[in-house]
Structures are given as C-alpha cells and as structure tokens.
Scaffold this active site. Structure first.
Site, short mmCIF file in Angstrom:
data_model
loop_
_atom_site.label_atom_id
_atom_site.label_comp_id
_atom_site.label_asym_id
_atom_site.label_seq_id
_atom_site.Cartn_x
_atom_site.Cartn_y
_atom_site.Cartn_z
N VAL A 56 0.85 -1.19 0.00
CA VAL A 56 0.00 0.00 0.00
C VAL A 56 0.89 1.24 0.00
O VAL A 56 1.79 1.36 0.82
CB VAL A 56 -0.93 0.03 1.24
CG1 VAL A 56 -1.68 1.35 1.34
CG2 VAL A 56 -1.92 -1.13 1.20
N ALA A 101 4.53 4.10 2.78
CA ALA A 101 4.05 2.84 2.21
C ALA A 101 4.25 1.73 3.23
O ALA A 101 4.93 1.91 4.25
CB ALA A 101 4.81 2.50 0.94
N LYS A 102 3.65 0.60 2.97
CA LYS A 102 3.93 -0.60 3.76
C LYS A 102 3.54 -1.79 2.92
O LYS A 102 2.67 -1.68 2.05
CB LYS A 102 3.10 -0.61 5.06
CG LYS A 102 3.70 -1.47 6.14
CD LYS A 102 4.88 -0.74 6.78
CE LYS A 102 5.31 -1.34 8.08
NZ LYS A 102 6.11 -0.35 8.84
N GLY A 103 4.19 -2.91 3.20
CA GLY A 103 3.84 -4.14 2.50
C GLY A 103 3.80 -5.29 3.47
O GLY A 103 4.23 -5.17 4.61
N ASP A 142 10.72 -5.00 8.28
CA ASP A 142 9.75 -4.73 9.34
C ASP A 142 9.62 -6.05 10.12
O ASP A 142 10.50 -6.91 10.03
CB ASP A 142 8.41 -4.26 8.73
CG ASP A 142 7.49 -3.62 9.76
OD1 ASP A 142 7.73 -2.46 10.14
OD2 ASP A 142 6.54 -4.28 10.22
#
Ligand code: GLU
Length: 413
Positions: A56, A101-103, A142
């Site tokens: 995202v 963002a992050k995934g 992360d």
C-alpha cells in the site's frame, strides 16, 4: 480497536487541531494505491500454497513512498493500510522527502525453511515490481523480515532490470549497498527518544528502570543500548513470554543466548518468568513496547504504571488507552517519533546508494541523533504551545506537512 481504526482516529484528531477541511481529510485518509497480490509458494515437500501479499502506498505528495515489508500470519490489507499511513506522517515529521508505504505477506516466517523464505520473498518482490523502484517506492525490513530479505528483494529486482539497483530497498547488508548503522538504527532512535523525554522531565536516565516488550530486532538492541548507557533493564519479553529480575538483566548476554540457539528469553538463568501482560504492568520508569500494535488498550491502560512510554513498535497504544495514560500524566513518546530512527537511516542509505558514496558509522549516528533531536524538540514545543499530547503534536506536524505539500502542488486535473 484495529490498527486502521487507531490510525484514522489519530488522523481525525490532527485534522481537527489543524482545522483542515473535509475534502483534504478524505484525501489524507485514503491510500493513493493499494495492491493485493497472490504469492504462490512451492513448499519443500512439493505441495503448493498460495499466500496473500500486499503493498500500500498511502501518500506520494512529498516524494517516493517508503516503508517496510512485514511477514506475519495476521497481516491483512487493513493493517498494511494503517502502517502505510503511519509511515507517511513519520517521514514528514522527521523531514525526509518521502511519502509512506507498507507491504506484507500473510505468513509465519518461523514455519518456513530458508529456501521457502527465499522463494516467498522473490515471488512477492516480482509481484509488486511494477510499483516499486528507487524513485517510486522503497521497501525495507519490518516485523518478520531482515537484511537477508532485503538482499533477496534487491537481487530479484536487479535481475529483472539487468543491472544492480541497490537503491530499490533499504536495510540491506553493508556488503551489497547497505549503510553502516542501519541495523541498530531504530533501537538507537528509541534510546535517544528515551534520553530526550527523561531529560525534559529532569530525570537522570542512569539507574532508570526499563521494561522492553519484544526482544527482537528493535527491542533487543534498544534494551542493550539503554543498559550500556546506564539504565537498569529489569524485564524483556518475546512471543513466548518474559523474564524479570528487579536487580537488572544483561541484554547482551540474553541476545547471545538467543543467537546460540535458544528459542526464547524465557527460562534464562537467574530470572523470574512473567507474561507479556505482566511486563506491560510493571512499576518501572520506562516502558518500551517494541512488538506489535494495540497491546496497550482500554482494558489494561489503567494498570500500565510506567511514567514514560517509548513506542518502539508501530501503533502499540490505542486511542482509548492514550486518553487514560494522558489523564494520569504518563509521557508517551509516539511511534512516529520514537521509532523513526529506522527510516531515518534508511533515508541515509538510499542517499548513499544514489550517490554511490558511503559514510562512516560515526557520521550516520551523528546525523541520526541530530535529526531525531530536532524532531523531538519540534514535537515537544508544539505540545506545550497547544496543550496537546506528544502524539497529537507529532501527528499535527506530520499531517500538516503533507497537507501543505498537497496544497502547494495543487490537484490534477
Ligand atoms: N519498518 C520500519 C518502520 O516501521 C522502517 C521502514 C523503513 O526504513 O522504510 O519505520
């Protein structure tokens, strides 16, 4: 309350304080791009399993999107949306030129072999390839991922391009374009945040008692750095539970114990076993939640006795809990400030990759401290001026900068 509920609630508070209009509020609440991908995995035994993957990009107004990739069985699109939103405010707050963002992949990496992990990582990287790149979106480690994951992602991306693109991810090993100091950067930032908060309250950090939830990449080194700086770390925990010794633990020895094959800190000689819930409720000066979201909530917040809460994790405190902690005048240094050391040094790594010119560890650490001190001072000053919590002040600065960039650029078409 879910992570997304918390993030949206915090945004609404900042929007109210800043007096932004409904349209802008809507823009800031909505991710710019959300991608869901299938990640088929061939298990070592030959069977096929299809995992869900996400990326995202919450906001791109201030620069390329930036944020980690999480491998965790509970990861879903809403969690990734919340984490991406927090990255936007974090990057803006510390003044680095990125959006957020992050995934994630919904998988438990501890149940995969190394070869399976490599296949998941490479397939995920190739599925999100159309939207990542050094000038578009830069992943990083992360929860559940590490520098090896980043090396595989960089290699997969580079193989497709036909040349080495180090700047596509950060948090890589130093041998393939990583930065000195990135490995311990989030933990260093947690230590600096602890120092700044204690100093502001006139409390000497030497001898201050500390409990750390999550003895992983962030919490493990944060405990060690705080111990080395003279704090007394009395409790640490991992997914299996925690250990407690009122006279103090030796985090370096505990880390060594884990590196030599122990599965958990639990059972370490000379310690009492406690639960993760008990750790959060210890009567300590400093509590560092450095695991997952939502661990301090409406039901346990009034039993959290620490005077200072330094959020190493993203989103560990729900808005209901924040209200309870604020009432009893606990100082909560919010995630987007307290754990920003990681993305700060990710930014330094990306700059070094783009310039193909690398800095010494001292230079990285000095720049990190200066950047975090200036962010902390800004948050603290706004909190005093407006009579709001450090969290609301931090959100106001982050959200305000993104809103400003958006207004200045104007809306297309
Ligand atoms: N995953 C870390 C965070 O939540 C680091 C992100 C990055 O370096 O891009 O801040």
């Amino acid at each position: 309350m879910s992570a997304l509920d918390s993030a949206l609630h915090q945004l609404a508070e900042a929007v109210k304080q800043l007096g932004l209009d409904d349209g802008l509020h809507d823009m800031l609440a909505t991710p710019r791009r959300s991608m869901q991908v299938a990640v088929p995995l061939r298990r070592d035994d030959g069977t096929l399993q299809v995992l869900a993957g996400y990326r995202v990009q919450h906001n791109l107004s201030r620069g390329p999107a930036k944020g980690g990739v999480r491998f965790h069985p509970d990861t879903d699109l809403d969690e990734v949306r919340a984490l991406a939103m927090w990255m936007t405010w974090k990057c803006a707050l510390i003044g680095i030129p990125y959006g957020g963002a992050k995934g994630g992949v919904a998988v438990d990496p501890r149940l995969l072999s190394r070869n399976e992990l490599e296949r998941v990582t490479r397939r995920y990287a190739s599925e999100i390839m159309p939207i990542i790149g050094p000038e578009k979106d830069i992943p990083a480690p992360d929860v559940g991922t590490d520098e090896q994951t980043m090396a595989w992602m960089m290699d997969t991306y580079s193989a497709h391009k036909g040349y080495t693109v180090t700047g596509v991810v950060t948090g890589k090993p130093v041998s393939v374009g990583g930065s000195e100091g990135r490995g311990g950067a989030t933990s260093k930032g947690v230590m600096f945040s602890t120092f700044f908060a204690l100093r502001e309250a006139g409390v000497d950090h030497r001898g201050a008692t500390v409990a750390v939830q999550g003895f992983g990449k962030v919490g493990g080194l944060a405990a060690q750095y705080l111990h080395d700086a003279g704090c007394t770390v009395v409790a640490v925990s991992d997914v299996k539970g925690g250990v407690y010794n009122p006279k103090g633990l030796n985090p370096a020895a505990l880390l060594k114990h884990l590196r030599s094959g122990a599965e958990s800190v639990v059972g370490y000689p000379g310690t009492d076993t406690i639960t993760n819930e008990q750790l959060l409720e210890l009567d300590v000066d400093v509590l560092v939640p450095a695991a997952l979201e939502g661990v301090i909530h409406e039901e346990n917040a009034d039993r959290v006795l620490a005077k200072f809460i330094i959020e190493g994790a993203n989103g560990p405190t729900t808005p209901d809990a924040d209200a309870i902690l604020e009432q009893r005048k606990a100082v909560v240094v919010p995630d987007i400030l307290a754990n920003s050391g990681g993305v700060a040094v990710s930014y330094f790594e990306w700059v070094q990759d783009l310039q193909a010119y690398f800095w010494s560890e001292d230079e990285v650490n000095d720049r990190l401290r200066a950047l975090m001190e200036s962010a902390y001072d800004g948050v603290s000053a706004l909190s005093a001026e407006r009579g709001v919590s450090l969290r609301t002040a931090a959100q106001m600065i982050g959200v305000g900068r993104v809103a400003d960039a958006h207004r200045t650029r104007g809306l297309y078409p």
